[in-house]
Write an enzyme that holds these catalytic residues in place. Structure first.
Site, PDB file in Angstrom:
ATOM      1  N   ALA A  65      27.042  39.331  37.593  1.00  0.00           N
ATOM      2  CA  ALA A  65      26.760  39.979  36.279  1.00  0.00           C
ATOM      3  C   ALA A  65      27.638  39.419  35.306  1.00  0.00           C
ATOM      4  O   ALA A  65      28.820  38.849  35.850  1.00  0.00           O
ATOM      5  CB  ALA A  65      27.039  41.423  36.299  1.00  0.00           C
ATOM      6  N   GLY A 110      26.480  40.549  41.291  1.00  0.00           N
ATOM      7  CA  GLY A 110      25.038  40.781  41.111  1.00  0.00           C
ATOM      8  C   GLY A 110      23.934  39.645  41.605  1.00  0.00           C
ATOM      9  O   GLY A 110      22.954  39.676  41.798  1.00  0.00           O
ATOM     10  N   GLU A 113      23.504  40.596  45.050  1.00  0.00           N
ATOM     11  CA  GLU A 113      22.779  41.739  44.879  1.00  0.00           C
ATOM     12  C   GLU A 113      21.375  41.506  44.522  1.00  0.00           C
ATOM     13  O   GLU A 113      20.196  42.116  44.921  1.00  0.00           O
ATOM     14  CB  GLU A 113      23.207  42.876  43.913  1.00  0.00           C
ATOM     15  CG  GLU A 113      24.484  43.347  44.378  1.00  0.00           C
ATOM     16  CD  GLU A 113      25.234  44.035  43.270  1.00  0.00           C
ATOM     17  OE1 GLU A 113      25.672  43.662  42.068  1.00  0.00           O
ATOM     18  OE2 GLU A 113      25.226  45.370  43.590  1.00  0.00           O
ATOM     19  N   GLU A 133      33.505  42.007  43.517  1.00  0.00           N
ATOM     20  CA  GLU A 133      33.934  42.878  42.406  1.00  0.00           C
ATOM     21  C   GLU A 133      35.214  43.598  42.528  1.00  0.00           C
ATOM     22  O   GLU A 133      35.828  43.984  41.558  1.00  0.00           O
ATOM     23  CB  GLU A 133      32.731  44.110  42.275  1.00  0.00           C
ATOM     24  CG  GLU A 133      31.537  43.666  41.849  1.00  0.00           C
ATOM     25  CD  GLU A 133      30.587  43.155  42.750  1.00  0.00           C
ATOM     26  OE1 GLU A 133      30.844  42.797  44.165  1.00  0.00           O
ATOM     27  OE2 GLU A 133      29.417  43.018  42.600  1.00  0.00           O
TER      28      GLU A 133
HETATM   29  N1  COA Z   1      30.268  36.074  33.994  1.00  0.00           N
HETATM   30  C1  COA Z   1      30.659  35.433  33.165  1.00  0.00           C
HETATM   31  N2  COA Z   1      30.863  34.201  33.196  1.00  0.00           N
HETATM   32  C2  COA Z   1      30.968  33.575  34.226  1.00  0.00           C
HETATM   33  C3  COA Z   1      30.482  34.274  35.403  1.00  0.00           C
HETATM   34  C4  COA Z   1      30.452  35.610  35.353  1.00  0.00           C
HETATM   35  N3  COA Z   1      30.096  36.354  36.390  1.00  0.00           N
HETATM   36  N4  COA Z   1      30.971  33.291  36.566  1.00  0.00           N
HETATM   37  C5  COA Z   1      31.247  32.226  35.935  1.00  0.00           C
HETATM   38  N5  COA Z   1      31.141  32.317  34.554  1.00  0.00           N
HETATM   39  C6  COA Z   1      31.439  31.332  33.656  1.00  0.00           C
HETATM   40  C7  COA Z   1      32.679  31.121  33.594  1.00  0.00           C
HETATM   41  O1  COA Z   1      33.615  31.827  32.782  1.00  0.00           O
HETATM   42  C8  COA Z   1      32.916  29.522  32.798  1.00  0.00           C
HETATM   43  O2  COA Z   1      32.471  29.396  31.728  1.00  0.00           O
HETATM   44  P1  COA Z   1      33.418  28.567  30.506  1.00  0.00           P
HETATM   45  O3  COA Z   1      33.018  27.545  30.875  1.00  0.00           O
HETATM   46  O4  COA Z   1      32.829  28.929  29.472  1.00  0.00           O
HETATM   47  O5  COA Z   1      34.724  28.765  30.698  1.00  0.00           O
HETATM   48  C9  COA Z   1      31.750  28.977  33.527  1.00  0.00           C
HETATM   49  O6  COA Z   1      30.879  30.048  33.876  1.00  0.00           O
HETATM   50  C10 COA Z   1      31.848  27.797  34.759  1.00  0.00           C
HETATM   51  O7  COA Z   1      32.380  28.896  35.611  1.00  0.00           O
HETATM   52  P2  COA Z   1      34.066  28.360  36.469  1.00  0.00           P
HETATM   53  O8  COA Z   1      34.858  29.472  36.741  1.00  0.00           O
HETATM   54  O9  COA Z   1      34.804  27.459  35.354  1.00  0.00           O
HETATM   55  O10 COA Z   1      33.595  27.478  37.611  1.00  0.00           O
HETATM   56  P3  COA Z   1      34.479  27.246  38.921  1.00  0.00           P
HETATM   57  O11 COA Z   1      33.772  26.352  39.567  1.00  0.00           O
HETATM   58  O12 COA Z   1      36.141  27.046  38.489  1.00  0.00           O
HETATM   59  O13 COA Z   1      34.381  28.553  39.824  1.00  0.00           O
HETATM   60  C11 COA Z   1      33.448  30.760  40.579  1.00  0.00           C
HETATM   61  C12 COA Z   1      33.156  29.024  40.058  1.00  0.00           C
HETATM   62  C13 COA Z   1      31.970  31.337  41.005  1.00  0.00           C
HETATM   63  C14 COA Z   1      34.325  30.898  41.964  1.00  0.00           C
HETATM   64  C15 COA Z   1      33.913  31.483  39.451  1.00  0.00           C
HETATM   65  O14 COA Z   1      33.092  31.178  38.203  1.00  0.00           O
HETATM   66  C16 COA Z   1      33.955  32.968  39.529  1.00  0.00           C
HETATM   67  O15 COA Z   1      34.798  33.324  40.269  1.00  0.00           O
HETATM   68  N6  COA Z   1      32.958  33.687  38.778  1.00  0.00           N
HETATM   69  C17 COA Z   1      33.058  35.019  38.900  1.00  0.00           C
HETATM   70  C18 COA Z   1      32.443  35.617  40.025  1.00  0.00           C
HETATM   71  C19 COA Z   1      32.413  37.171  40.067  1.00  0.00           C
HETATM   72  O16 COA Z   1      33.547  37.824  39.916  1.00  0.00           O
HETATM   73  N7  COA Z   1      31.391  37.717  39.998  1.00  0.00           N
HETATM   74  C20 COA Z   1      31.182  39.386  40.165  1.00  0.00           C
HETATM   75  C21 COA Z   1      30.837  39.673  38.835  1.00  0.00           C
HETATM   76  S1  COA Z   1      30.774  41.521  38.794  1.00  0.00           S
END
Ligand code: COA
Length: 258
Positions: A65, A110, A113, A133
């Protein structure tokens, strides 16, 4: 037509691609609303026989999400958000037409999910699954605590839920979370091959397989009774008459979905 999705229809297979690759296809409210609309297309358009859900780019299926929308939300808003998400994912799970997830990278929060609400999953070799989460002081709200337990068992699910650890594609295969692991470029073609086979079968019978299998996890229903009734209902269809006659006449059945 959609701002956050790409869609295409070929040979009865509707492909829905979540298209926010710069945000790793995170599910913001607009994506959720458009996904719901696309699922309505699956339900309503007779030319759609089955569907694939995947993510744009080569990095993520869906990274969760959209966390930026959570900031400052109240308890009541949190509940409303979960209700909306759960309802959309129920529509995927209860779709009378098969919906398959092609998980082409991160399926987190999400995203995991969403994949779990589909009828089955294929993963690319670089796919990673997780429910992170608890890192945010949250738990899954779109059915993740329920479907993860259903699909991989309580012990494995609780380890993933409580530790926020990701599992790789090989582990997901071993856990039974996905049916196949393939090189990314073969993912959609394998899903199409499986759906071509399913689409050649009697559509009403396919729908009843989904309904009956879903009843296993529905406490308000007796699954054996659902099976008994849906089995019986098949006897009232033209396709059952055609299928059984074709077998006895040693010819290929031609199904009409009636
Ligand atoms: N919501 C909003 N934005 C998200 C996102 C999310 N769930 N997951 C990734 N993004 C965005 C990042 O903020 C980043 O945006 P920016 O370029 O404007 O800063 C972009 O997507 C790329 O992600 P980034 O984190 O730079 O890539 P990465 O390769 O370093 O890491 C992940 C990849 C998947 C490990 C990391 O993005 C992450 O941990 N995401 C969140 C996962 C999460 O907690 N999901 C559950 C949500 S309830």
């Amino acid at each position: 037509m959609y701002q956050t999705l790409l869609t295409s229809l070929q040979n009865g297979i509707f492909t829905i691609t979540i298209n926010r690759p710069d945000k790793l296809n995170a599910l913001n409210q607009l994506v959720m609303q458009e996904l719901n609309q696309a699922i309505t297309e699956v339900y309503e358009h007779a030319e759609i026989r089955s569907a694939i859900i995947t993510g744009a780019g080569n990095k993520a299926f869906v990274a969760g999400a959209d966390i930026s929308e959570f900031v400052g939300a109240s308890v009541e808003e949190g509940k409303a958000l979960a209700k909306k998400g759960q309802d959309i994912f129920f529509r995927i799970e209860r779709s009378p037409k098969p919906i398959v997830a092609c998980v082409n990278g991160f399926a987190l929060g999400g995203g995991c999910e969403l994949a779990m609400s589909c009828h089955f999953r294929l993963a690319s070799e670089n796919a990673k699954f997780g429910q992170p989460e608890v890192n945010l002081g949250l738990i899954p709200g779109y059915g993740g605590t329920q479907r993860l337990v259903q699909l991989i068992g309580k012990g494995r699910a609780l380890e993933m839920l409580m530790s926020a650890s990701m599992i790789d594609a090989a582990t997901a295969l071993q856990y039974g979370l996905v049916n196949y692991v393939l090189p990314a470029e073969e993912l959609v073609s394998k899903a199409i091959a499986i759906l071509d086979t399913i689409n050649s079968k009697a559509p009403l019978a396919v729908a009843k397989c989904i309904e009956s299998a879903n009843a296993v996890f529905d406490e308000t229903k007796n699954g054996y009774l659902v099976e008994l009734n849906t089995f019986g209902d098949c006897f009232g269809t033209a396709d059952m008459k055609e299928g059984t006659s074709a077998f006895l006449e040693k010819r290929k059945a031609s199904f009409q979905g009636k």
